[in-house]
Design a protein around this motif. Structure first.
Motif, PDB file in Angstrom:
ATOM      1  N   TYR A   1       0.840  -1.142   0.032  1.00  0.00           N
ATOM      2  CA  TYR A   1      -0.007   0.022  -0.036  1.00  0.00           C
ATOM      3  C   TYR A   1       0.791   1.408   0.009  1.00  0.00           C
ATOM      4  O   TYR A   1       1.502   1.253   0.985  1.00  0.00           O
ATOM      5  CB  TYR A   1      -0.826   0.072   1.366  1.00  0.00           C
TER       6      TYR A   1
ATOM      7  N   ARG B   1      -8.952 -11.902  16.737  1.00  0.00           N
ATOM      8  CA  ARG B   1      -7.329 -11.565  16.392  1.00  0.00           C
ATOM      9  C   ARG B   1      -6.404 -11.968  17.499  1.00  0.00           C
ATOM     10  O   ARG B   1      -5.307 -11.702  17.603  1.00  0.00           O
ATOM     11  CB  ARG B   1      -7.474 -10.145  15.839  1.00  0.00           C
TER      12      ARG B   1
ATOM     13  N   ARG C   1     -15.947  -4.251  15.864  1.00  0.00           N
ATOM     14  CA  ARG C   1     -14.767  -3.358  15.683  1.00  0.00           C
ATOM     15  C   ARG C   1     -14.778  -2.084  15.438  1.00  0.00           C
ATOM     16  O   ARG C   1     -14.278  -1.183  15.674  1.00  0.00           O
ATOM     17  CB  ARG C   1     -13.574  -4.437  15.089  1.00  0.00           C
TER      18      ARG C   1
ATOM     19  N   MET D   1      -0.419   2.520  14.133  1.00  0.00           N
ATOM     20  CA  MET D   1      -1.541   2.466  13.491  1.00  0.00           C
ATOM     21  C   MET D   1      -2.623   2.758  14.493  1.00  0.00           C
ATOM     22  O   MET D   1      -2.558   1.998  15.498  1.00  0.00           O
ATOM     23  CB  MET D   1      -1.674   1.136  12.751  1.00  0.00           C
TER      24      MET D   1
ATOM     25  N   ASP E   1      -6.043   3.091  10.570  1.00  0.00           N
ATOM     26  CA  ASP E   1      -6.343   1.645  10.217  1.00  0.00           C
ATOM     27  C   ASP E   1      -7.236   1.669   8.818  1.00  0.00           C
ATOM     28  O   ASP E   1      -7.687   2.888   8.416  1.00  0.00           O
ATOM     29  CB  ASP E   1      -7.111   0.874  11.387  1.00  0.00           C
ATOM     30  N   TRP E   2      -7.298   0.626   8.239  1.00  0.00           N
ATOM     31  CA  TRP E   2      -7.930   0.726   6.903  1.00  0.00           C
ATOM     32  C   TRP E   2      -9.189   0.958   6.839  1.00  0.00           C
ATOM     33  O   TRP E   2     -10.163   0.834   7.518  1.00  0.00           O
ATOM     34  CB  TRP E   2      -7.484  -0.456   6.162  1.00  0.00           C
TER      35      TRP E   2
ATOM     36  N   GLU F   1      -9.316 -12.319  12.108  1.00  0.00           N
ATOM     37  CA  GLU F   1      -9.785 -11.044  11.725  1.00  0.00           C
ATOM     38  C   GLU F   1     -11.143 -11.378  10.940  1.00  0.00           C
ATOM     39  O   GLU F   1     -11.212 -12.067  10.049  1.00  0.00           O
ATOM     40  CB  GLU F   1      -8.916 -10.216  10.761  1.00  0.00           C
TER      41      GLU F   1
END
Ligand code: BGC
Length: 693
Positions: A62, A141, A184, A217, A252-253, A429
């Motif tokens: 990324y 996770r 989450r 992150m 975070d994404w 996840e």
């Protein structure tokens, strides 16, 4: 008698580029570069972009902030905690397994190996380690993190960061209190300042303060009502003001950034993986309206640029592709697996003898089970399954059955070895896809475990085999604690092998046949029942975090675990012979003599816990404050030296900060949180320390 240090910070930090960079030079280069930039160019540094490479595709890197005209290289970020998630790579045992090694020196080497593979794949930011505390072992996770204990997690995470930063920038994640998967994106973690600083953040702090992590992150969830991505208490006050963090924060994404001005002002530096809230127009608009000051943009851009210079990204460093899945990394993956297996029960059945006839049972024995298929998934060219390991063991005599054979068939075997546990479909996840049977590069399933019992078919398999076989050994594949209570009495031996990585099968065979002596210890306790952990709602939108969870919680209730934190058996026996606690300038030095009393060589993990006996505030009955691993040949003795700084004895007070209270401190030493045969108490009054009789 030789003495070795339980933990050697200098050794752990060796080669960490962040600690070696010339700050003044880096700062002036970053400022000079900033001065040449337009607002548009500055904004480009603050979000992910396609760049001139692939984004999130086969290459798995990324990109963010490429500006070739100005000679500014992009960050190329890639996961993750158990290996490089791009193409093929060495799949290490999952971090929870590595946590069981209780070996930061080994974890530093894992960080180095993963960092090197990331660099070889063209990446420069490693999206790891995951250092979210295991508040409840049902967290999907769990396998990505190291421990239920903040001290243990702190040393393991620090070691990984330092190792990785020999090659690339590390990015501890997810800041903070990310410990429930299913909800989450929306869950709110409620916490008071004390529990935050004492329990949920110390391990992040260690990676930042001692390890100088280059980035961090943020998390998807909210903390005390504010999303982590725009939480100025976390991103500015704690991270920058209290800890002196100088790196950058990336989101975070996908849903990790929730706004433009509030996020940027709160200290979110880079929106990943692409610009949405941090798009040119949105930021320019906020600047025009005065919601974001240009100084704030400059501040954030400088944080980004500094790390590019500090890590020398402007000059082309290349690591040979040959280093990916090289012999050295594969044998490290095997060594780590061998040091991570935890022997929980052994009634005279292990190690196996080559002459024994073995029934190897269960589909998982022949399945490549490396862990979940979320962002931390790693693909290896070759994976050694338990079946492969045993098949290749010289002289092993075995037959494989997918399901439990009938009694008359099992009668012909001396021992049944069952491989049971979870897969990516049960925990990990949570990636909600239609394709439940994901394979190859697919991401799928995962989520939290609402029960700590094994899936029913796995319990039935163990039950069927143990009721028919002469002796049953269970090899347990899991990302964290399992409720094994319903079947533990029916089997003779239990070896927790976690998700053991691409060389797992070899490590399993060597351990079963006694070439390797099991030395892993539980980084999370195994309970007598699910209820022992208290309330656990995988759909919760509000979760209260307090001072007590895991062994601290059981201690409060005066309950024992089935297998306590820090526990693990060996093929030999260790004994603590003596303990000397000495007061030094601002710390205690604790010297522990340990002997191997058995007939085979082995590694033991010595643990040191501190209890504060007459505190004015609520405190855990005991807390881990030191651990060290010793390799001891049979019949030998060695000293292990712990250093416990006064700062590790403090509690956090909202007004006063860290307080070293006048009271009694008991140092207890042993082999698990419930096996502490030696203790010594010291009194702290005003400014002086005295030993209690
Ligand atoms: C995960 C992160 C990961 C990122 C990039 C997110 O969904 O929470 O841990 O680094 O994806 O793959």
């Amino acid at each position: 008698m030789s003495t070795i240090k339980a933990f050697d910070l200098k050794e752990i930090r060796r080669g960490n580029k962040a600690l070696e960079s010339d700050k003044t030079l880096v700062d002036s280069l970053a400022k000079a570069s900033l001065e040449t930039m337009t607002l548009e160019e500055k904004i480009e540094q603050l979000h992910g972009s396609k760049g001139s490479g692939d984004m999130g595709t086969e290459k798995g890197l990324y990109w963010s902030g490429e500006n070739s005209a100005k000679g500014i290289p992009p960050f190329k970020m890639v996961d993750g905690p158990r290996g490089l998630r791009a193409g093929f790579a060495t799949a290490f045992p999952v971090p929870m397994a590595r946590g069981a090694s209780f070996d930061p020196t080994l974890e530093r080497r894992v960080g180095m190996a993963i960092g090197e593979e990331v660099a070889a794949a063209g990446g420069n930011v490693l999206l790891a380690p995951t250092v979210n505390l295991l508040r409840h072992p049902g967290w999907g996770r769990a396998q990505e993190t190291y421990s239920e204990d903040p001290f243990h997690m702190g040393l393991m995470g620090l070691a990984f960061v330092c190792g990785a930063q020999n090659f690339v920038l590390a990015s501890p994640k997810h800041f903070a209190l990310n410990n429930l998967e299913t909800t989450r994106f929306e869950v709110n973690s409620e916490i008071d300042e004390r529990a935050l600083h004492e329990v949920y953040l110390p391990h992040f702090r260690r990676s930042i303060v001692d390890g100088c992590a280059a980035s961090i992150m943020s998390a998807y969830n909210k903390v005390n009502g504010t999303y982590c991505g725009e939480n100025s208490n976390l991103l500015e006050k704690i991270l920058r003001d209290d800890w002196g963090f100088e790196g950058f924060v990336e989101s975070d994404w996908l849903l990790g950034t929730r706004s433009t001005a509030p996020a940027i002002n709160a200290g979110m530096d880079i929106e990943m993986p692409a610009a949405y809230w941090f798009k040119q127009e949105k930021i320019e608009d906020s600047v025009a309206k005065g919601e974001i000051l240009t100084e704030t943009i400059d501040r954030n851009v400088l944080r980004v640029l500094r790390q590019k210079f500090a890590f020398g990204l402007t000059s082309q460093i290349s690591v040979s592709k040959e280093r990916i899945e090289c012999e050295e990394h594969l044998s490290l993956a095997q060594e780590v697996a061998e040091k991570s297996f935890v022997l929980l029960k052994n009634e005279g059945v292990l190690p196996l003898k080559a002459i024994q006839n073995i029934a190897l049972i269960g589909k998982l024995a022949a399945t490549e089970n490396l862990g979940d298929r979320g962002s931390s998934m790693v693909r290896s060219t070759h994976v050694s399954t338990p079946f492969d390991g045993i098949e290749n063991w010289n002289g092993a005599s075995f037959t494989f059955f997918e399901d439990a054979p009938e009694s008359d068939v099992l009668e012909g075997f001396d021992v049944a070895v069952v491989v049971a546990g979870y897969t990516y479909q049960d925990e990990g996840e949570y990636i909600p896809t239609l394709n439940k049977e994901s394979s190859g590069n697919d991401l799928a399933r995962g989520g939290d475990r609402s029960s700590l019992r094994l899936p029913i078919d796995q319990e039935e398999l163990i039950g069927a085999v143990s009721s028919r076989a002469k002796k049953t050994v269970v090899l347990l594949e899991t990302g964290s604690s399992v409720n094994v209570y319903p079947w533990i009495d029916s089997i003779e031996a239990l070896l927790v092998i976690w998700y053991p990585g691409c060389e797992g099968g070899k490590a399993i065979a060597r351990t079963l046949y006694g070439e390797v002596n099991p030395s892993g210890r539980l980084p999370a306790l195994f309970p007598k029942s699910d209820e022992q952990f208290g309330e656990w709602d995988t759909n919760a939108k509000e979760v209260k975090h307090g001072l007590f969870h895991g062994y601290r919680y059981l201690d409060c209730k005066h309950e024992k675990a089935l297998f306590p934190f820090g526990f693990g058996l060996s093929y030999t026996e260790f004994k603590v012979k003596s303990v000397f606690v000495n007061r030094k300038k601002r710390h205690f030095s604790v010297i522990v003599a340990v002997s191997n009393q058995g007939k085979v060589d082995g590694d033991c993990v010595v643990q040191l816990y501190v209890s504060c006996l007459n505190s004015k505030v609520d405190r855990a009955k005991k807390e881990l404050k030191g651990f060290g691993r010793l390799s001891l040949p049979a019949n030998e003795e060695m000293n292990l030296e712990f250093e416990v700084p006064d700062s590790d004895l403090c509690f956090y007070d909202r007004e006063a900060g860290w307080v070293l209270e006048s009271c009694l401190y008991r140092f207890s030493i042993g082999f698990s949180s419930e096996d502490l045969p030696f203790s010594q108490t010291w009194r702290f009054e005003d400014t002086s320390w005295t030993k209690e009789a």
